[in-house]
Scaffold this motif. Structure first.
Motif, PDB file in Angstrom:
ATOM      1  N   GLY A 187       0.798  -1.219   0.000  1.00 40.28           N
ATOM      2  CA  GLY A 187       0.000   0.000   0.000  1.00 40.28           C
ATOM      3  C   GLY A 187       0.829   1.267   0.000  1.00 40.28           C
ATOM      4  O   GLY A 187       0.387   2.305   0.477  1.00 40.28           O
ATOM      5  N   GLY A 188       2.054   1.180  -0.511  1.00 42.56           N
ATOM      6  CA  GLY A 188       2.912   2.358  -0.613  1.00 42.56           C
ATOM      7  C   GLY A 188       3.614   2.753   0.676  1.00 42.56           C
ATOM      8  O   GLY A 188       4.212   3.826   0.746  1.00 42.56           O
ATOM      9  N   SER A 189       3.572   1.893   1.697  1.00 45.99           N
ATOM     10  CA  SER A 189       4.179   2.250   2.990  1.00 45.99           C
ATOM     11  C   SER A 189       5.588   1.699   3.164  1.00 45.99           C
ATOM     12  O   SER A 189       6.364   2.199   3.968  1.00 45.99           O
ATOM     13  N   GLY A 190       5.925   0.635   2.428  1.00 44.81           N
ATOM     14  CA  GLY A 190       7.224  -0.004   2.596  1.00 44.81           C
ATOM     15  C   GLY A 190       7.229  -1.066   3.687  1.00 44.81           C
ATOM     16  O   GLY A 190       8.226  -1.771   3.869  1.00 44.81           O
ATOM     17  N   TYR A 191       6.131  -1.156   4.428  1.00 46.09           N
ATOM     18  CA  TYR A 191       6.008  -2.158   5.497  1.00 46.09           C
ATOM     19  C   TYR A 191       4.725  -2.957   5.304  1.00 46.09           C
ATOM     20  O   TYR A 191       3.719  -2.433   4.833  1.00 46.09           O
ATOM     21  N   LYS A 192       4.770  -4.242   5.710  1.00 44.94           N
ATOM     22  CA  LYS A 192       3.569  -5.085   5.604  1.00 44.94           C
ATOM     23  C   LYS A 192       3.583  -6.110   6.736  1.00 44.94           C
ATOM     24  O   LYS A 192       4.431  -6.997   6.767  1.00 44.94           O
ATOM     25  N   GLY A 193       2.665  -5.939   7.669  1.00 37.83           N
ATOM     26  CA  GLY A 193       2.562  -6.857   8.795  1.00 37.83           C
ATOM     27  C   GLY A 193       3.497  -6.506   9.935  1.00 37.83           C
ATOM     28  O   GLY A 193       4.184  -5.483   9.912  1.00 37.83           O
ATOM     29  N   ARG A 194       3.515  -7.383  10.934  1.00 43.76           N
ATOM     30  CA  ARG A 194       4.367  -7.177  12.102  1.00 43.76           C
ATOM     31  C   ARG A 194       5.087  -8.480  12.467  1.00 43.76           C
ATOM     32  O   ARG A 194       4.646  -9.567  12.110  1.00 43.76           O
ATOM     33  N   VAL A 195       6.180  -8.347  13.188  1.00 46.41           N
ATOM     34  CA  VAL A 195       6.950  -9.507  13.623  1.00 46.41           C
ATOM     35  C   VAL A 195       7.251  -9.342  15.110  1.00 46.41           C
ATOM     36  O   VAL A 195       7.516  -8.235  15.580  1.00 46.41           O
ATOM     37  N   GLY A 196       7.198 -10.430  15.847  1.00 44.44           N
ATOM     38  CA  GLY A 196       7.440 -10.378  17.282  1.00 44.44           C
ATOM     39  C   GLY A 196       8.897 -10.615  17.628  1.00 44.44           C
ATOM     40  O   GLY A 196       9.592 -11.379  16.959  1.00 44.44           O
ATOM     41  N   ILE A 197       9.360  -9.929  18.676  1.00 50.91           N
ATOM     42  CA  ILE A 197      10.675 -10.211  19.239  1.00 50.91           C
ATOM     43  C   ILE A 197      10.460 -10.623  20.694  1.00 50.91           C
ATOM     44  O   ILE A 197       9.547 -10.132  21.353  1.00 50.91           O
ATOM     45  N   HIS A 198      11.292 -11.553  21.176  1.00 51.08           N
ATOM     46  CA  HIS A 198      11.050 -12.140  22.487  1.00 51.08           C
ATOM     47  C   HIS A 198      12.322 -12.219  23.319  1.00 51.08           C
ATOM     48  O   HIS A 198      13.430 -12.262  22.784  1.00 51.08           O
ATOM     49  N   GLU A 199      12.109 -12.264  24.626  1.00 52.25           N
ATOM     50  CA  GLU A 199      13.202 -12.390  25.591  1.00 52.25           C
ATOM     51  C   GLU A 199      12.727 -13.356  26.669  1.00 52.25           C
ATOM     52  O   GLU A 199      11.777 -13.066  27.395  1.00 52.25           O
ATOM     53  N   LEU A 200      13.366 -14.527  26.747  1.00 43.57           N
ATOM     54  CA  LEU A 200      12.936 -15.562  27.694  1.00 43.57           C
ATOM     55  C   LEU A 200      13.943 -15.694  28.829  1.00 43.57           C
ATOM     56  O   LEU A 200      15.087 -16.083  28.609  1.00 43.57           O
ATOM     57  N   MET A 201      13.511 -15.348  30.026  1.00 43.29           N
ATOM     58  CA  MET A 201      14.350 -15.478  31.226  1.00 43.29           C
ATOM     59  C   MET A 201      13.880 -16.685  32.024  1.00 43.29           C
ATOM     60  O   MET A 201      12.766 -16.710  32.543  1.00 43.29           O
ATOM     61  N   ILE A 202      14.733 -17.708  32.109  1.00 39.06           N
ATOM     62  CA  ILE A 202      14.425 -18.927  32.859  1.00 39.06           C
ATOM     63  C   ILE A 202      15.229 -18.906  34.157  1.00 39.06           C
ATOM     64  O   ILE A 202      16.433 -18.632  34.151  1.00 39.06           O
ATOM     65  N   THR A 203      14.568 -19.169  35.264  1.00 41.73           N
ATOM     66  CA  THR A 203      15.254 -19.093  36.553  1.00 41.73           C
ATOM     67  C   THR A 203      16.263 -20.234  36.723  1.00 41.73           C
ATOM     68  O   THR A 203      16.042 -21.348  36.246  1.00 41.73           O
ATOM     69  N   ASN A 204      17.375 -19.907  37.357  1.00 41.77           N
ATOM     70  CA  ASN A 204      18.386 -20.891  37.725  1.00 41.77           C
ATOM     71  C   ASN A 204      18.888 -20.555  39.128  1.00 41.77           C
ATOM     72  O   ASN A 204      18.425 -19.606  39.751  1.00 41.77           O
ATOM     73  N   GLU A 205      19.829 -21.333  39.642  1.00 39.38           N
ATOM     74  CA  GLU A 205      20.298 -21.142  41.020  1.00 39.38           C
ATOM     75  C   GLU A 205      20.892 -19.757  41.234  1.00 39.38           C
ATOM     76  O   GLU A 205      20.635 -19.106  42.247  1.00 39.38           O
ATOM     77  N   GLU A 206      21.675 -19.277  40.265  1.00 40.60           N
ATOM     78  CA  GLU A 206      22.310 -17.967  40.401  1.00 40.60           C
ATOM     79  C   GLU A 206      21.268 -16.856  40.387  1.00 40.60           C
ATOM     80  O   GLU A 206      21.366 -15.883  41.143  1.00 40.60           O
ATOM     81  N   LEU A 207      20.252 -17.014  39.540  1.00 37.13           N
ATOM     82  CA  LEU A 207      19.206 -15.996  39.462  1.00 37.13           C
ATOM     83  C   LEU A 207      18.355 -15.982  40.728  1.00 37.13           C
ATOM     84  O   LEU A 207      17.998 -14.903  41.235  1.00 37.13           O
ATOM     85  N   VAL A 208      18.041 -17.146  41.249  1.00 38.21           N
ATOM     86  CA  VAL A 208      17.280 -17.237  42.497  1.00 38.21           C
ATOM     87  C   VAL A 208      18.042 -16.555  43.631  1.00 38.21           C
ATOM     88  O   VAL A 208      17.474 -15.799  44.429  1.00 38.21           O
ATOM     89  N   GLU A 209      19.351 -16.788  43.682  1.00 37.93           N
ATOM     90  CA  GLU A 209      20.186 -16.166  44.712  1.00 37.93           C
ATOM     91  C   GLU A 209      20.202 -14.646  44.553  1.00 37.93           C
ATOM     92  O   GLU A 209      20.133 -13.910  45.539  1.00 37.93           O
ATOM     93  N   GLY A 210      20.274 -14.181  43.295  1.00 33.57           N
ATOM     94  CA  GLY A 210      20.269 -12.744  43.026  1.00 33.57           C
ATOM     95  C   GLY A 210      18.954 -12.088  43.426  1.00 33.57           C
ATOM     96  O   GLY A 210      18.951 -10.976  43.966  1.00 33.57           O
ATOM     97  N   ILE A 211      17.837 -12.774  43.174  1.00 34.73           N
ATOM     98  CA  ILE A 211      16.522 -12.238  43.565  1.00 34.73           C
ATOM     99  C   ILE A 211      16.424 -12.150  45.080  1.00 34.73           C
ATOM    100  O   ILE A 211      15.945 -11.165  45.635  1.00 34.73           O
ATOM    101  N   ASN A 212      16.896 -13.194  45.774  1.00 34.34           N
ATOM    102  CA  ASN A 212      16.839 -13.207  47.240  1.00 34.34           C
ATOM    103  C   ASN A 212      17.710 -12.113  47.854  1.00 34.34           C
ATOM    104  O   ASN A 212      17.394 -11.592  48.930  1.00 34.34           O
ATOM    105  N   LYS A 213      18.803 -11.770  47.157  1.00 32.17           N
ATOM    106  CA  LYS A 213      19.690 -10.703  47.642  1.00 32.17           C
ATOM    107  C   LYS A 213      19.189  -9.315  47.245  1.00 32.17           C
ATOM    108  O   LYS A 213      19.831  -8.323  47.554  1.00 32.17           O
TER     109      LYS A 213
END
Length: 249
Positions: A178-204
């Motif tokens: 339609g003369g815009s140069g763009y058509k539709g959208r695309v998603g970008i994602h960031e997945l944070m999965i908890t681990n021992e170091e992250l749990v320790e960081g949250i507790n601190k």
């Protein structure tokens, strides 16, 4: 507890509905509390919130816990009461899925803390957080190819360790877009999965920036990095990538 976060209008509901469809079966009892119910799913007990009669997310959660379902979906955690009951539900063995408004996945911890949830309860209940943004998809028919240089090359090399030919939108467009140069959208994602170091960081009670570094060491790909990968794949432009998500510090 699984949380999906992002700004308002980022398409979180569609992602949650898709996830529920994947795990939905006659052997699993799923209850949802939504405001509003955007899509009706077969085999899932969906409840529409109605504040005028006292049917809030918190009230629905209390009711669900008496029914002991396998999976609970809360449309959005908006206040301290809902957050508290959601965390308690997750701690009692229920898989709870919900959404939250934050800038990125690591910011979820600070957001829950702002609502009055103790760090040890967050670290004990949180399984993962997925952040999402939407970017414009460059038109495949009329997009223009060029070599990344100067600042653009620097951003690509620092973010994903790559530089080369990328695409930009055609200002004149074409009939397909339609003369815009763009058509539709695309998603970008960031997945944070908890681990021992992250749990320790949250507790601190570490700052969000430190939690982000820990998550990245654990293999998390940031929103900025994922946006640059979409640029590399020719799905969007680097202008849109930087405008949507600022570069990582």
């Amino acid at each position: 507890m699984i949380l999906h976060c992002g700004p308002t209008g980022s398409g979180k509901s569609m992602t949650l509905y898709s996830a529920l469809n994947e795990i939905n079966s006659s052997e699993i009892v799923i209850r949802t509390a939504e405001d509003p119910i955007e899509y009706t799913l077969n085999g899932i007990n969906q409840m529409q919130m109605h504040r005028q009669i006292g049917l809030t997310f918190a009230a629905a959660l209390r009711s669900f816990l008496r029914q002991d379902p396998d999976i609970i979906l809360v449309g959005e955690i908006r206040d301290k009461e809902t957050a508290q009951i959601a965390v308690e539900a997750a701690l009692t063995g229920h898989l709870l899925i919900s959404t939250l408004h934050t800038n990125d996945a690591p910011s979820t911890v600070a957001r829950l803390a702002d609502m009055g949830i103790e760090p040890f309860m967050v670290s004990s209940s949180l399984l993962c957080v997925c952040a999402q943004r939407l970017m414009r998809r460059v038109c495949k028919t009329c997009r223009l190819v060029y070599e990344a240089k100067d600042r653009e090359k620097e951003v690509l090399e620092k973010g994903i360790g790559w530089s080369g030919q990328i695409y930009k939108h055609n200002p004149k467009g074409c009939p397909k877009c339609g003369g815009s140069g763009y058509k539709g959208r695309v998603g970008i994602h960031e997945l944070m999965i908890t681990n021992e170091e992250l749990v320790e960081g949250i507790n601190k009670e570490l700052e969000t920036a430190e939690l982000k570094k820990i998550a990245m060491r654990g293999g998390m790909k940031t929103l900025h990095q994922d946006s640059l990968l979409k640029v590399k794949e020719g799905l969007t432009t680097i202008e849109d990538a930087i405008a949507t998500v600022p570069p990582d510090m």
